[in-house]
Scaffold this motif. Structure first.
Motif, short mmCIF file in Angstrom:
data_model
loop_
_atom_site.label_atom_id
_atom_site.label_comp_id
_atom_site.label_asym_id
_atom_site.label_seq_id
_atom_site.Cartn_x
_atom_site.Cartn_y
_atom_site.Cartn_z
N VAL A 126 1.05 -0.90 -0.20
CA VAL A 126 0.41 0.03 0.18
C VAL A 126 0.91 1.30 -0.18
CG1 VAL A 126 -1.55 1.39 1.39
CG2 VAL A 126 -2.06 -0.95 1.10
N SER A 127 1.94 1.04 0.47
CA SER A 127 3.17 2.45 0.19
C SER A 127 2.66 2.82 -0.64
CB SER A 127 4.50 1.93 1.05
OG SER A 127 3.62 1.95 2.39
N VAL A 129 1.24 2.61 -3.38
CA VAL A 129 -0.39 2.79 -3.57
C VAL A 129 0.31 4.70 -3.09
CG1 VAL A 129 -2.87 3.05 -3.98
CG2 VAL A 129 -1.17 1.10 -3.86
N LYS A 130 0.66 4.84 -2.10
CA LYS A 130 0.72 6.30 -1.16
C LYS A 130 1.24 6.74 -1.92
CE LYS A 130 -3.33 5.46 0.81
NZ LYS A 130 -4.55 5.61 0.47
N ASN A 131 2.24 6.16 -2.45
CA ASN A 131 3.55 7.26 -2.84
C ASN A 131 3.67 7.67 -4.45
OD1 ASN A 131 5.35 7.57 -1.26
ND2 ASN A 131 5.80 5.00 -1.14
N ASN A 132 2.58 7.27 -4.92
CA ASN A 132 1.89 6.86 -6.59
C ASN A 132 2.74 6.34 -7.81
OD1 ASN A 132 0.08 7.51 -8.29
ND2 ASN A 132 0.95 9.78 -9.01
N LEU A 161 -7.94 1.06 3.52
CA LEU A 161 -6.44 2.13 4.10
C LEU A 161 -6.51 3.01 2.02
CD1 LEU A 161 -3.83 -0.03 4.85
CD2 LEU A 161 -5.18 1.60 6.25
N LEU A 162 -7.22 2.47 1.19
CA LEU A 162 -7.63 3.11 -0.13
C LEU A 162 -8.05 4.05 0.05
CD1 LEU A 162 -6.21 -0.05 -2.25
CD2 LEU A 162 -4.83 1.90 -0.87
N THR A 163 -8.11 5.33 -1.39
CA THR A 163 -9.57 6.18 -1.69
C THR A 163 -10.47 4.97 -3.06
OG1 THR A 163 -8.36 7.27 -3.76
CG2 THR A 163 -8.52 7.76 -1.72
N GLU A 166 -7.81 5.10 -5.62
CA GLU A 166 -7.53 4.03 -5.97
C GLU A 166 -7.57 2.90 -6.10
OE1 GLU A 166 -3.96 6.69 -2.52
OE2 GLU A 166 -5.68 5.36 -1.42
#
Length: 259
Positions: A126-127, A129-132, A161-163, A166
């Motif tokens: 998931v990191s 994803v959050k870092n694009n 944890l995602l939008t 995402e």
């Protein structure tokens, strides 16, 4: 759906056709007993005992569940119980947080395949994803599919944890990377599967299928405690259900555990 229309569908893995057909049957004739073959009966608690795993396997055999999903530590024991039955053996990789190095995840997959698992449920990073960093995430997806050597691969997005955006992007990328099933949750986050999660994943996978003709499955997991929850998720698009309440679902009762 007609036989002709079904023949036009290409399944991302050969074992998904049964899931697809059973979901269609349930939508047309929603009997609780039909859910057994969509259920991955799950026990992933840190304090799971050998006896509990054995009981899980025996119940799965009796109920003809689709699979059991258990910790890697118990794979060899479960294999000895499930061999020559109709219950598939699933386990987890990078569980439950998903931020292991790619090399570690691939090593886990290789080891588990050697132990005769049928299905791999791995937690995405998931990191990334959050870092694009979807380029690195694509590498993770493709590397795990390659290492699985034909075993059915499910990616756990951890939708809590995602939008919404995402969730959509991860589902589409997973399909494009050759992953066979998109799974919502580990059961260890703040919530499990929601109807909204399934609808977003379904939207992405419908677009993918329209573009490629390839069907990818959806596994709802976490917080599925009764038949009505299960039916709602299946109607929304789920083709598998990860739950500790399989027995209760097929008997229209309520499960009170946390997964």
């Amino acid at each position: 759906m007609s036989c002709g229309a079904r023949k036009m569908i290409k399944f991302s893995h050969k074992y998904l056709e049964n899931d697809y057909l059973l979901r269609e049957e349930i939508i047309n004739n929603p009997k609780a007993s039909l859910f057994a073959k969509l259920i991955d009966s799950t026990l992933l608690k840190q304090n799971a005992t050998e006896q509990q795993i054995e009981n899980l396997c025996l119940e799965a055999i009796k109920c003809h569940f689709r699979a059991v999903c258990i910790p890697p530590f118990y794979v060899e024991k479960a294999f000895s119980k499930l061999q020559n039955t109709d219950v598939r053996l699933a386990t987890v990789v990078g569980f439950p947080l998903g931020y292991n190095t790619l090399e570690t995840k691939v090593s886990e997959v290789v080891n588990l395949v050697s132990l005769h698992v049928d299905e791999i449920d791995f937690v995405q990073n998931v990191s990334l994803v959050k870092n694009n960093n979807f380029k690195q995430l694509e590498k993770e997806f493709k590397s795990i599919v390659e290492a699985s050597k034909g075993s059915l691969v499910k990616v756990i997005l951890e939708t809590a944890l995602l939008t919404d955006e995402e969730i959509y992007k991860c589902a589409m990328l997973a399909a494009l990377s050759g992953i066979h099933v998109i799974k919502t949750s580990t059961g260890f986050a703040s919530r499990g599967a929601s109807i909204n999660d399934i609808e977003i994943i379904k939207k992405a996978l419908t677009q993918y299928q329209n573009e490629t003709g390839i069907f990818v499955g959806i596994k709802a997991s976490g917080g599925i405690r009764n038949y009505h929850d299960a039916l709602s998720l299946v109607k929304s698009g789920a083709t598998r259900l990860g739950t500790s309440g399989g027995f209760e679902i097929v008997n229209e009762k309520v499960n009170h555990t946390s997964y």
